[in-house]
Design a protein around this motif. Structure first.
Motif, PDB file in Angstrom:
ATOM      1  N   ARG A  12      -2.148 -43.820  -8.808  1.00 16.24           N
ATOM      2  CA  ARG A  12      -2.241 -43.131  -7.513  1.00 16.24           C
ATOM      3  C   ARG A  12      -1.091 -43.546  -6.610  1.00 16.24           C
ATOM      4  O   ARG A  12      -1.025 -44.690  -6.174  1.00 16.24           O
ATOM      5  N   ARG A  25     -10.657 -45.594  -3.155  1.00 14.60           N
ATOM      6  CA  ARG A  25     -11.947 -45.044  -3.583  1.00 14.60           C
ATOM      7  C   ARG A  25     -11.804 -44.296  -4.897  1.00 14.60           C
ATOM      8  O   ARG A  25     -10.930 -43.462  -5.059  1.00 14.60           O
ATOM      9  N   SER A  27     -14.450 -43.362  -8.691  1.00 10.57           N
ATOM     10  CA  SER A  27     -15.840 -43.277  -9.157  1.00 10.57           C
ATOM     11  C   SER A  27     -16.049 -44.025 -10.474  1.00 10.57           C
ATOM     12  O   SER A  27     -16.136 -43.413 -11.541  1.00 10.57           O
ATOM     13  N   ARG A  29     -18.138 -46.083 -13.346  1.00  5.70           N
ATOM     14  CA  ARG A  29     -19.494 -45.862 -13.869  1.00  5.70           C
ATOM     15  C   ARG A  29     -20.202 -47.174 -14.205  1.00  5.70           C
ATOM     16  O   ARG A  29     -21.427 -47.191 -14.299  1.00  5.70           O
ATOM     17  N   ASN A  83     -25.361 -38.642 -17.685  1.00  3.07           N
ATOM     18  CA  ASN A  83     -25.431 -39.425 -16.447  1.00  3.07           C
ATOM     19  C   ASN A  83     -26.498 -40.512 -16.521  1.00  3.07           C
ATOM     20  O   ASN A  83     -26.331 -41.606 -15.990  1.00  3.07           O
ATOM     21  N   TRP A  86     -25.330 -44.133 -17.958  1.00  2.00           N
ATOM     22  CA  TRP A  86     -24.685 -45.175 -17.137  1.00  2.00           C
ATOM     23  C   TRP A  86     -25.459 -45.451 -15.841  1.00  2.00           C
ATOM     24  O   TRP A  86     -25.378 -46.537 -15.280  1.00  2.00           O
ATOM     25  N   TRP A 120     -21.361 -37.607   3.012  1.00  2.00           N
ATOM     26  CA  TRP A 120     -21.279 -38.250   1.699  1.00  2.00           C
ATOM     27  C   TRP A 120     -19.974 -39.025   1.568  1.00  2.00           C
ATOM     28  O   TRP A 120     -19.943 -40.145   1.061  1.00  2.00           O
ATOM     29  N   HIS A 135     -21.010 -43.191  -6.607  1.00  2.00           N
ATOM     30  CA  HIS A 135     -20.554 -42.154  -7.543  1.00  2.00           C
ATOM     31  C   HIS A 135     -21.400 -40.886  -7.380  1.00  2.00           C
ATOM     32  O   HIS A 135     -22.601 -40.896  -7.656  1.00  2.00           O
ATOM     33  N   GLY A 136     -20.770 -39.831  -6.899  1.00  2.00           N
ATOM     34  CA  GLY A 136     -21.461 -38.556  -6.711  1.00  2.00           C
ATOM     35  C   GLY A 136     -21.727 -37.868  -8.039  1.00  2.00           C
ATOM     36  O   GLY A 136     -20.952 -37.993  -8.978  1.00  2.00           O
ATOM     37  N   GLY A 138     -23.236 -34.020  -9.813  1.00  2.00           N
ATOM     38  CA  GLY A 138     -23.828 -32.685  -9.821  1.00  2.00           C
ATOM     39  C   GLY A 138     -24.631 -32.460 -11.090  1.00  2.00           C
ATOM     40  O   GLY A 138     -25.308 -31.433 -11.225  1.00  2.00           O
ATOM     41  N   GLY A 139     -24.567 -33.399 -12.004  1.00  2.00           N
ATOM     42  CA  GLY A 139     -25.231 -33.257 -13.304  1.00  2.00           C
ATOM     43  C   GLY A 139     -26.681 -33.706 -13.247  1.00  2.00           C
ATOM     44  O   GLY A 139     -27.012 -34.827 -13.649  1.00  2.00           O
ATOM     45  N   ALA A 159     -26.516 -32.843  -3.989  1.00  2.00           N
ATOM     46  CA  ALA A 159     -25.961 -33.690  -5.049  1.00  2.00           C
ATOM     47  C   ALA A 159     -26.783 -34.965  -5.154  1.00  2.00           C
ATOM     48  O   ALA A 159     -27.580 -35.281  -4.257  1.00  2.00           O
ATOM     49  N   SER A 183      -8.318 -41.518 -11.627  1.00  2.00           N
ATOM     50  CA  SER A 183      -7.675 -40.204 -11.767  1.00  2.00           C
ATOM     51  C   SER A 183      -6.607 -39.997 -10.700  1.00  2.00           C
ATOM     52  O   SER A 183      -6.636 -40.607  -9.637  1.00  2.00           O
TER      53      SER A 183
HETATM   54  C1  LIG Z   1     -20.324 -33.423  -5.976  1.00  2.00           C
HETATM   55  C2  LIG Z   1     -19.832 -34.254  -7.146  1.00  2.00           C
HETATM   56  C3  LIG Z   1     -20.425 -34.102  -8.378  1.00  2.00           C
HETATM   57  C4  LIG Z   1     -20.030 -34.933  -9.450  1.00  2.00           C
HETATM   58  N1  LIG Z   1     -20.742 -34.884 -10.637  1.00  2.00           N
HETATM   59  C5  LIG Z   1     -20.550 -35.872 -11.531  1.00  2.00           C
HETATM   60  C6  LIG Z   1     -21.454 -36.044 -12.614  1.00  2.00           C
HETATM   61  O1  LIG Z   1     -22.451 -35.317 -12.769  1.00  2.00           O
HETATM   62  N2  LIG Z   1     -21.216 -37.054 -13.492  1.00  2.00           N
HETATM   63  C7  LIG Z   1     -20.148 -37.910 -13.360  1.00  2.00           C
HETATM   64  O2  LIG Z   1     -20.027 -38.828 -14.161  1.00  2.00           O
HETATM   65  N3  LIG Z   1     -19.269 -37.771 -12.333  1.00  2.00           N
HETATM   66  C8  LIG Z   1     -19.456 -36.795 -11.404  1.00  2.00           C
HETATM   67  N4  LIG Z   1     -18.619 -36.694 -10.320  1.00  2.00           N
HETATM   68  C9  LIG Z   1     -17.451 -37.571 -10.177  1.00  2.00           C
HETATM   69  C10 LIG Z   1     -16.159 -36.751 -10.298  1.00  2.00           C
HETATM   70  O3  LIG Z   1     -15.925 -36.442 -11.648  1.00  2.00           O
HETATM   71  C11 LIG Z   1     -14.998 -37.549  -9.686  1.00  2.00           C
HETATM   72  O4  LIG Z   1     -15.231 -37.706  -8.301  1.00  2.00           O
HETATM   73  C12 LIG Z   1     -13.668 -36.823  -9.876  1.00  2.00           C
HETATM   74  O5  LIG Z   1     -13.326 -36.772 -11.235  1.00  2.00           O
HETATM   75  C13 LIG Z   1     -12.552 -37.524  -9.115  1.00  2.00           C
HETATM   76  O6  LIG Z   1     -12.465 -38.866  -9.534  1.00  2.00           O
HETATM   77  P1  LIG Z   1     -12.655 -40.082  -8.535  1.00  2.00           P
HETATM   78  O7  LIG Z   1     -13.942 -39.904  -7.780  1.00  2.00           O
HETATM   79  O8  LIG Z   1     -12.690 -41.301  -9.444  1.00  2.00           O
HETATM   80  O9  LIG Z   1     -11.473 -40.095  -7.605  1.00  2.00           O
HETATM   81  C14 LIG Z   1     -18.966 -35.851  -9.269  1.00  2.00           C
HETATM   82  C15 LIG Z   1     -18.338 -35.955  -8.019  1.00  2.00           C
HETATM   83  C16 LIG Z   1     -18.760 -35.166  -6.966  1.00  2.00           C
HETATM   84  C17 LIG Z   1     -18.100 -35.342  -5.607  1.00  2.00           C
END
Ligand SMILES: Cc1cc2nc3c(=O)[nH]c(=O)nc-3n(C[C@H](O)[C@H](O)[C@H](O)COP(=O)(O)O)c2cc1C
Length: 203
Positions: A12, A25, A27, A29, A83, A86, A120, A135-136, A138-139, A159, A183
């Motif tokens: 980054r 920041r 995400s 696992r 999901n 983890w 959020w 970690h957000g 949608g799954g 979410a 990423s």
């Molecule tokens: C609304 C939302 C839904 C997401 N759904 C999933 C999910 O179901 N499973 C997962 O492992 N990551 C999920 N993510 C994480 C994203 O994949 C991740 O934020 C994106 O790839 C960017 O990476 P970063 O957050 O590490 O910068 C979600 C993120 C957001 C904001």
């Protein structure tokens, strides 16, 4: 102010000088499987509380399930199998819902999702500063979530989020290492247009 963390530096590289919290920041696992005391958890919701919203409506609501309580299993089973794998190490799982109508006159609030998104992100940034995973997701099964968590009709299911203490890199299993990656983003010029959609800001 904390600088850009070493772990994100190789991937980054901000094109403009910004507060490092935005690139720090991400995400992860892998979480330790410990509980989080309220002293560490509640500040995330306090941060979310101060998010901006249309008419100061604050449409966001967070329903939480702490690990080692019966609620945790109820929330975990709403998630996709990928999901769940983890998230079983999370300290807290939560569902974000958002009120679709304005409390002042019951008219539709066309920006409630947008405002819930602000809240959020505040939560995610506060957690990042504290070394937590936020970690957000949608799954998950939205319809089941609505029923199981008793979400009223005038709220949208937005979410789910997993929160936990981050597992140190030195303790990651090979599977955990392979399951998380920092990423990059597309360049800012591909998201910001001048005057009309798609028009290059440098043109
Ligand atoms: C609304 C939302 C839904 C997401 N759904 C999933 C999910 O179901 N499973 C997962 O492992 N990551 C999920 N993510 C994480 C994203 O994949 C991740 O934020 C994106 O790839 C960017 O990476 P970063 O957050 O590490 O910068 C979600 C993120 C957001 C904001």
């Amino acid at each position: 102010m904390e600088g850009i963390r070493d772990e994100v530096k190789s991937v980054r590289k901000p094109g403009w000088a910004i507060n490092p919290i935005f690139v720090n920041r991400w995400s992860p696992r892998a979480m330790t499987g410990e509980e989080l005391p309220d002293e560490e958890l509640m500040p995330l919701f306090e941060a979310a509380r101060w998010a901006p919203s249309s008419f100061n409506e604050q449409p966001w609501r967070f329903i939480i399930a702490k690990r080692n309580t019966p609620d945790f299993g109820r929330f975990l089973q709403l998630l996709t199998p990928g999901n769940q794998a983890w998230c079983s190490n999370a300290a807290v799982l939560l569902l974000i819902v958002s009120k679709k109508t304005l409390s002042r006159n019951d008219a539709p609030n066309r920006v409630h999702d947008f405002d819930a998104g602000s809240a959020w992100m505040s939560m995610a940034l506060e957690g990042t500063g504290r070394g937590l995973v936020v970690h957000g997701m949608g799954g998950f099964d939205r319809e089941r979530a609505r029923t199981e968590i008793k979400v009223p009709d005038d709220y949208d299911v937005e979410a789910m989020v997993a929160i936990g203490r981050r597992k140190p890199d030195s303790q990651l299993t090979p599977e955990e290492k392979a399951n998380q990656r920092i990423s990059d983003r597309r360049p800012v010029e591909e998201s910001v247009f001048k005057g009309s959609f798609g028009k290059n800001i440098r043109a």
